[in-house]
Scaffold this motif. Structure first.
Motif, mmCIF file in Angstrom:
data_model
loop_
_atom_site.group_PDB
_atom_site.id
_atom_site.type_symbol
_atom_site.label_atom_id
_atom_site.label_comp_id
_atom_site.label_asym_id
_atom_site.label_seq_id
_atom_site.Cartn_x
_atom_site.Cartn_y
_atom_site.Cartn_z
ATOM 1 N N GLN A 120 55.050 42.351 37.197
ATOM 2 C CA GLN A 120 55.054 43.772 36.864
ATOM 3 C C GLN A 120 55.685 44.608 37.959
ATOM 4 O O GLN A 120 56.427 45.560 37.675
ATOM 5 N N TYR A 140 44.711 39.233 36.346
ATOM 6 C CA TYR A 140 45.199 40.367 37.108
ATOM 7 C C TYR A 140 46.482 40.954 36.530
ATOM 8 O O TYR A 140 47.453 40.241 36.277
ATOM 9 N N THR A 141 46.477 42.279 36.341
ATOM 10 C CA THR A 141 47.694 43.048 36.146
ATOM 11 C C THR A 141 47.787 44.030 37.310
ATOM 12 O O THR A 141 46.883 44.113 38.150
ATOM 13 N N SER A 142 48.861 44.811 37.341
ATOM 14 C CA SER A 142 49.022 45.743 38.460
ATOM 15 C C SER A 142 47.899 46.777 38.507
ATOM 16 O O SER A 142 47.589 47.313 39.578
ATOM 17 N N ASN A 143 47.273 47.056 37.368
ATOM 18 C CA ASN A 143 46.174 48.028 37.352
ATOM 19 C C ASN A 143 44.940 47.524 38.087
ATOM 20 O O ASN A 143 44.105 48.320 38.522
ATOM 21 N N GLU A 144 44.803 46.206 38.190
ATOM 22 C CA GLU A 144 43.643 45.620 38.859
ATOM 23 C C GLU A 144 43.973 45.091 40.250
ATOM 24 O O GLU A 144 43.202 44.334 40.830
ATOM 25 N N HIS A 198 50.537 45.041 47.717
ATOM 26 C CA HIS A 198 51.569 45.667 46.912
ATOM 27 C C HIS A 198 52.905 45.536 47.615
ATOM 28 O O HIS A 198 52.986 45.582 48.830
#
Length: 313
Positions: A252, A284-288, A29
């Motif tokens: 994102q 992949y998105t930020s949730n994953e 992150h």
């Protein structure tokens, strides 16, 4: 099947600072940049590790890659890192790609290979000698000559797209390849045409595809933005398994999702994100960001991927 140990570490990342969770597919992150010499701590699979930051961040606004005519490649290679490896000569040929005939200098093969360094989230495999010669543009006729290839399919686009490829690691073997302004390959794919790229073994990297009329997008730290196509071919730390996915995490994290869609498929598996983050499938998105195993996880052996540019579903 999830790839063991490290697969990729290609998402929003400042080489000096982050907290990582290492699964089959690694992600970091975005955090504020650290200073050179700072000791960085991370918790990886419940174990605390540390290293000294050597990355100072971009010193100036990176230049956008040159925009070129249909099928023209810019194989950018920088000074070779200090490794024990022999360099292979790169010759020029004349080829035709897409609907327009263009004289293009393509390398006839990869350069030398570098020895892997690091482990887990800091693993850096082959980055080529000279740097970047592990990712090359080839012709359609050459596809069968390489074990690991990516076909860039422009059938869904209506204008020229620029495609920019990078190594996961920079020439100094730190995790900074996506901050670079010099790339192994930049090329243009015209509407209705295709282009072809070969990737050497134990290479971890990524690419984005955006309209050629646009400047290369960056976040405030200088990292490339877009829906990333990520790949890891014949990873020597993973028993020569390969992996791929499409990722919107970087975009994102920067609050920008207005990018063209991208779909990657190979070995009967696909990963895709449609334009403007409309739909996500095995990607992949930020949730994953902390999950592993998303995308394609392919056992050892040749792998031919197809990337559909401007994918809208």
């Amino acid at each position: 099947m999830q790839i063991k140990n490290s697969l990729l570490l290609l998402t929003a990342f400042t080489a000096g600072g982050a907290v990582a969770r290492v699964h089959g597919h690694e992600r970091r992150h975005q955090h504020p940049a650290r200073a050179v010499g700072d000791v960085v701590h991370a918790v990886i699979d419940g174990q605390e590790v540390s290293w000294v930051n050597t990355y100072a961040g971009p010193t100036q606004a990176p230049a956008a890659p040159a925009k070129e005519g249909a099928g023209v490649v810019q194989n950018n290679v920088a000074a070779a890192p200090s490794v024990t490896a022999s360099s292979t000569a790169i010759a020029s040929t004349t080829t035709t790609t897409g609907p327009t005939s263009t004289s293009t200098a393509f390398p006839t093969g990869f350069g030398g290979q570098t020895e892997p360094v690091g482990s887990g989230d800091t693993y850096c495999g082959n980055i080529g000698v000279p740097y970047g010669s592990n990712i090359i543009q080839i012709t359609k006729d050459d596809l069968s000559s390489y074990d690991y290839t990516i076909t860039l399919d422009g059938s869904a686009i209506t204008e020229d797209y620029q495609v920019v490829f990078w190594n996961k690691c920079g020439s100094d073997k730190t995790l900074t390849g996506f901050y670079s302004s010099t790339f192994p390959v930049t090329l243009t794919v015209s509407a209705g045409s295709s282009a072809y790229v070969a990737v050497d073994t134990d290479t971890q990297g990524g690419f984005i595809a955006i309209p050629a009329s646009q400047d290369l997008p960056r976040n405030t730290l200088g990292s490339i933005l877009g829906f990333w196509g990520e790949f890891d071919f014949a990873d020597s730390a993973n028993n020569a398994w390969s992996g791929f996915d499409v990722s919107a995490i970087q975009a994102q994290n920067a609050g920008q999702t207005d990018f063209p869609g991208l779909k990657i498929e190979g070995n009967g598996v696909s990963s895709s994100i449609t334009t403007n983050l409309g739909a996500v499938d095995n990607a992949y998105t930020s949730n994953e960001a902390a999950e592993g195993g998303i995308g394609g996880n392919i056992p050892a052996g040749p792998l031919a991927l197809t990337a559909t540019l401007g994918y809208s579903g």
